[in-house]
Design an enzyme around this catalytic site. Structure first.
Site, PDB file in Angstrom:
ATOM      1  N   ARG A  45      -3.499   8.055  -0.818  1.00 34.78           N
ATOM      2  CA  ARG A  45      -2.927   7.290  -1.939  1.00 34.78           C
ATOM      3  C   ARG A  45      -3.744   7.403  -3.223  1.00 34.78           C
ATOM      4  O   ARG A  45      -3.749   6.483  -4.042  1.00 34.78           O
ATOM      5  CB  ARG A  45      -2.747   5.813  -1.569  1.00 34.78           C
ATOM      6  CG  ARG A  45      -1.737   5.576  -0.466  1.00 34.78           C
ATOM      7  CD  ARG A  45      -0.320   5.733  -0.989  1.00 34.78           C
ATOM      8  NE  ARG A  45       0.650   5.605   0.085  1.00 34.78           N
ATOM      9  CZ  ARG A  45       1.409   4.534   0.272  1.00 34.78           C
ATOM     10  NH1 ARG A  45       1.311   3.520  -0.521  1.00 34.78           N
ATOM     11  NH2 ARG A  45       2.280   4.525   1.247  1.00 34.78           N
ATOM     12  N   ARG A  89      -0.737   3.855  -7.608  1.00 34.96           N
ATOM     13  CA  ARG A  89      -0.809   2.624  -8.376  1.00 34.96           C
ATOM     14  C   ARG A  89      -2.181   2.144  -8.840  1.00 34.96           C
ATOM     15  O   ARG A  89      -2.242   1.209  -9.623  1.00 34.96           O
ATOM     16  CB  ARG A  89      -0.090   1.510  -7.617  1.00 34.96           C
ATOM     17  CG  ARG A  89       1.403   1.803  -7.540  1.00 34.96           C
ATOM     18  CD  ARG A  89       2.151   0.703  -6.862  1.00 34.96           C
ATOM     19  NE  ARG A  89       1.733   0.586  -5.475  1.00 34.96           N
ATOM     20  CZ  ARG A  89       2.217  -0.318  -4.646  1.00 34.96           C
ATOM     21  NH1 ARG A  89       3.108  -1.195  -5.060  1.00 34.96           N
ATOM     22  NH2 ARG A  89       1.817  -0.366  -3.402  1.00 34.96           N
ATOM     23  N   ARG A 131       5.258   6.408 -14.208  1.00 32.02           N
ATOM     24  CA  ARG A 131       6.247   5.778 -13.328  1.00 32.02           C
ATOM     25  C   ARG A 131       7.374   5.131 -14.121  1.00 32.02           C
ATOM     26  O   ARG A 131       8.529   5.091 -13.675  1.00 32.02           O
ATOM     27  CB  ARG A 131       5.505   4.745 -12.451  1.00 32.02           C
ATOM     28  CG  ARG A 131       6.344   3.941 -11.494  1.00 32.02           C
ATOM     29  CD  ARG A 131       6.887   4.789 -10.372  1.00 32.02           C
ATOM     30  NE  ARG A 131       7.819   4.010  -9.546  1.00 32.02           N
ATOM     31  CZ  ARG A 131       9.080   3.741  -9.872  1.00 32.02           C
ATOM     32  NH1 ARG A 131       9.593   4.214 -10.996  1.00 32.02           N
ATOM     33  NH2 ARG A 131       9.843   3.031  -9.082  1.00 32.02           N
ATOM     34  N   ASP A 148       7.088  10.851  -0.442  1.00 29.94           N
ATOM     35  CA  ASP A 148       6.957   9.710   0.464  1.00 29.94           C
ATOM     36  C   ASP A 148       7.456  10.105   1.848  1.00 29.94           C
ATOM     37  O   ASP A 148       8.340  10.956   1.972  1.00 29.94           O
ATOM     38  CB  ASP A 148       7.741   8.494  -0.052  1.00 29.94           C
ATOM     39  CG  ASP A 148       7.315   7.228   0.671  1.00 29.94           C
ATOM     40  OD1 ASP A 148       6.305   6.631   0.257  1.00 29.94           O
ATOM     41  OD2 ASP A 148       7.945   6.869   1.681  1.00 29.94           O
ATOM     42  N   TYR A 163      10.554   2.878  10.674  1.00 25.74           N
ATOM     43  CA  TYR A 163      11.257   2.454   9.455  1.00 25.74           C
ATOM     44  C   TYR A 163      12.774   2.579   9.644  1.00 25.74           C
ATOM     45  O   TYR A 163      13.540   1.729   9.202  1.00 25.74           O
ATOM     46  CB  TYR A 163      10.798   3.275   8.244  1.00 25.74           C
ATOM     47  CG  TYR A 163       9.414   2.901   7.774  1.00 25.74           C
ATOM     48  CD1 TYR A 163       9.216   1.807   6.942  1.00 25.74           C
ATOM     49  CD2 TYR A 163       8.300   3.623   8.177  1.00 25.74           C
ATOM     50  CE1 TYR A 163       7.944   1.448   6.518  1.00 25.74           C
ATOM     51  CE2 TYR A 163       7.015   3.282   7.754  1.00 25.74           C
ATOM     52  CZ  TYR A 163       6.850   2.191   6.925  1.00 25.74           C
ATOM     53  OH  TYR A 163       5.599   1.834   6.514  1.00 25.74           O
TER      54      TYR A 163
HETATM   55  O1  1CP Z   1      -1.604   9.845  -3.265  1.00 26.10           O
HETATM   56  C1  1CP Z   1      -0.681   9.681  -2.449  1.00 26.10           C
HETATM   57  O2  1CP Z   1      -0.918   9.555  -1.262  1.00 26.10           O
HETATM   58  C2  1CP Z   1       0.714   9.618  -3.021  1.00 26.10           C
HETATM   59  C3  1CP Z   1       1.792  10.198  -2.170  1.00 26.10           C
HETATM   60  C4  1CP Z   1       2.291   9.256  -1.076  1.00 26.10           C
HETATM   61  C5  1CP Z   1       2.076   9.387   0.305  1.00 26.10           C
HETATM   62  C6  1CP Z   1       1.202  10.415   1.004  1.00 26.10           C
HETATM   63  C7  1CP Z   1       3.117   8.110  -1.260  1.00 26.10           C
HETATM   64  C8  1CP Z   1       3.584   7.577  -2.551  1.00 26.10           C
HETATM   65  N1  1CP Z   1       3.461   7.638  -0.009  1.00 26.10           N
HETATM   66  C9  1CP Z   1       2.829   8.385   0.950  1.00 26.10           C
HETATM   67  C10 1CP Z   1       2.929   8.242   2.407  1.00 26.10           C
HETATM   68  C11 1CP Z   1       3.481   6.988   2.997  1.00 26.10           C
HETATM   69  N2  1CP Z   1       4.564   6.251   2.582  1.00 26.10           N
HETATM   70  C12 1CP Z   1       3.005   6.411   4.195  1.00 26.10           C
HETATM   71  C13 1CP Z   1       1.888   7.006   5.034  1.00 26.10           C
HETATM   72  C14 1CP Z   1       0.550   6.613   4.528  1.00 26.10           C
HETATM   73  C15 1CP Z   1       0.194   5.173   4.738  1.00 26.10           C
HETATM   74  O3  1CP Z   1       0.116   4.735   5.908  1.00 26.10           O
HETATM   75  O4  1CP Z   1      -0.035   4.479   3.729  1.00 26.10           O
HETATM   76  C16 1CP Z   1       3.781   5.269   4.471  1.00 26.10           C
HETATM   77  C17 1CP Z   1       3.632   4.307   5.640  1.00 26.10           C
HETATM   78  C18 1CP Z   1       4.777   5.177   3.451  1.00 26.10           C
HETATM   79  C19 1CP Z   1       5.856   4.155   3.352  1.00 26.10           C
HETATM   80  C20 1CP Z   1       5.778   3.436   2.078  1.00 26.10           C
HETATM   81  N3  1CP Z   1       6.176   3.966   0.882  1.00 26.10           N
HETATM   82  C21 1CP Z   1       5.219   2.158   1.826  1.00 26.10           C
HETATM   83  C22 1CP Z   1       4.539   1.278   2.863  1.00 26.10           C
HETATM   84  C23 1CP Z   1       5.404   0.167   3.339  1.00 26.10           C
HETATM   85  C24 1CP Z   1       4.790  -0.580   4.512  1.00 26.10           C
HETATM   86  O5  1CP Z   1       5.395  -0.540   5.580  1.00 26.10           O
HETATM   87  O6  1CP Z   1       3.713  -1.166   4.356  1.00 26.10           O
HETATM   88  C25 1CP Z   1       5.351   1.900   0.445  1.00 26.10           C
HETATM   89  C26 1CP Z   1       4.978   0.661  -0.301  1.00 26.10           C
HETATM   90  C27 1CP Z   1       5.932   3.074  -0.142  1.00 26.10           C
HETATM   91  C28 1CP Z   1       6.189   3.331  -1.588  1.00 26.10           C
HETATM   92  C29 1CP Z   1       5.226   4.279  -2.210  1.00 26.10           C
HETATM   93  N4  1CP Z   1       4.973   5.567  -1.775  1.00 26.10           N
HETATM   94  C30 1CP Z   1       4.063   6.178  -2.622  1.00 26.10           C
HETATM   95  C31 1CP Z   1       3.739   5.217  -3.636  1.00 26.10           C
HETATM   96  C32 1CP Z   1       2.804   5.479  -4.780  1.00 26.10           C
HETATM   97  C33 1CP Z   1       4.463   4.046  -3.361  1.00 26.10           C
HETATM   98  C34 1CP Z   1       4.468   2.770  -4.183  1.00 26.10           C
HETATM   99  C35 1CP Z   1       5.711   2.661  -5.015  1.00 26.10           C
HETATM  100  C36 1CP Z   1       5.520   2.787  -6.493  1.00 26.10           C
HETATM  101  O7  1CP Z   1       4.490   3.234  -7.005  1.00 26.10           O
HETATM  102  O8  1CP Z   1       6.446   2.418  -7.194  1.00 26.10           O
END
Ligand code: 1CP
Length: 345
Positions: A26, A30, A39, A76, A152
């Protein structure tokens, strides 16, 4: 093609380097002010992920700011569900929502060519990032592992206790096998295309490996992961695969031995010395600073960065967090972490 100057790639080929190469899960996203600005240019998060210009820029931001050794593709793990025709929405402040599936055939409504077409902007992003990255930076493509994506898909949202998915697996074991098989097969296509577009490394996020008994872990985590690795190799995709079974505890040893992954990501709770003894010598590991330790900063951060670096000395090691960077992490703490990690020792 392996380029000799990519330190992260060298570690995945079995070299132990001091200091270890580093990137953060990540790292794009953010905690960076420049991400928030970017964004704001897309209406919703899916549109952002499917915009090659925005996703390329988001991938490059932490490289410019910090000079990380690895760039993680901005995308994602839920894109694959969207491409398979499940309705996915990211609700501001609440996380992802997915139209819940109740049978494996719910994942079979979309033709393979249409799945690939939907995901094609991601491959374009990989090509653009590849062209823009410094030659020493390793590009990491990724996907969610089938069990984590299935959670999910079945639960319909994040933040649950996963009991609906587990009960589905216990009550309808063949149906769960079919769900995981379909997801695994599409994940192979998805990762193979990322590799062909220029990803140097592929990572499988198994973010919800926690809390499973060994028989379920074997069937829902190990078997689908092994199938993905085997199918990639059978297609001539030879990029290293990092598997991250978050929360697997002692089962990480079986994961490492049985899935065929090239490296394992260790979560925050894995004891470093135990991992060093329990995992096969020479197997590359990635991890595992507590994200909250990074957020807290101070002398405790410096000490723990050195401890983790030193604990894995002699083993191929990629420094990382044990999970993603929290949103409110001060930039200065990341800069300090890199400084301590890279100090002469
Ligand atoms: O630097 C990076 O890693 C950015 C790329 C990235 C990656 C590798 C994003 C962007 N998401 C992911 C993988 C991801 N997405 C995982 C695996 C890693 C982990 O365990 O954290 C998971 C579980 C998700 C699902 C997901 N997408 C969640 C988690 C929900 C939960 O169950 O807790 C969330 C909040 C997202 C949205 C998301 N994905 C990525 C970002 C930057 C965001 C936030 C949304 C935004 O910025 O508006």
């Amino acid at each position: 093609m392996v380029q000799a100057d990519k330190r992260l790639l060298k570690v995945l080929e079995g070299e132990a380097l001091t200091p270890p190469p580093v990137w953060l899960m990540r790292q794009a996203g953010r905690h960076l002010p420049e991400y928030h600005e970017l964004r704001a240019q897309a209406r919703d998060f899916l549109d952002f992920c499917y915009s090659p210009s925005l996703a390329t820029e988001a991938t490059l931001q932490p490289i410019r700011r910090y000079g990380m050794d690895g760039a993680i593709l901005f995308a994602d793990i839920l894109l694959i569900l969207d491409a398979l025709g499940r309705k996915v929405a990211f609700v501001e402040g609440e996380g992802p929502r997915v139209a819940p599936l109740s049978r494996a055939s719910d994942l079979q409504g979309v033709a393979k060519s249409a799945v690939e077409a939907r995901l094609s902007p991601v491959f374009e992003t990989v090509r653009r990032v590849r062209a823009a990255l410094p030659p020493e930076t390793t590009l990491i493509g990724f996907a969610g592992s089938p069990w984590t994506v299935a959670i999910y898909g079945i639960e319909g949202r994040g933040g649950t206790d996963k009991s609906t998915a587990r009960m589905f697996g216990y009550e309808q074991p063949e149906e769960m096998d079919a769900v995981l098989r379909i997801l695994a097969d599409h994940t192979v296509d998805y990762l193979a295309e990322q590799a062909k577009a220029g990803a140097d490394v592929l990572m499988l996020f198994e973010s919800w490996a926690e809390g499973l008994p060994e028989d379920a872990f074997e069937r829902w985590v190990v078997a689908p992961t092994r199938s993905i690795v085997e199918q990639l190799r059978a297609r001539g995709i030879n990029q290293p695969v990092i598997g991250f079974p978050r929360g697997a505890g002692a089962l990480v040893v079986r994961y490492a031995a049985e899935t065929g992954v090239s490296a394992v990501g260790l979560d925050t709770a894995v004891p470093t010395r135990w991992a060093n003894e329990a995992l096969p010598p020479g197997l590359p590991v990635q991890g595992n600073l507590d994200p909250l330790r990074l957020m807290a900063g101070g002398p405790g951060l410096d000490a723990r960065v050195r401890e983790i670096r030193d604990a894995f000395r002699g083993r191929p090691h990629i420094f990382n967090l044990g999970h993603g960077v929290p949103q409110t992490t001060p930039i200065d703490h990341v800069v300090r972490m890199l400084q301590v990690l890279r100090e002469a020792t």
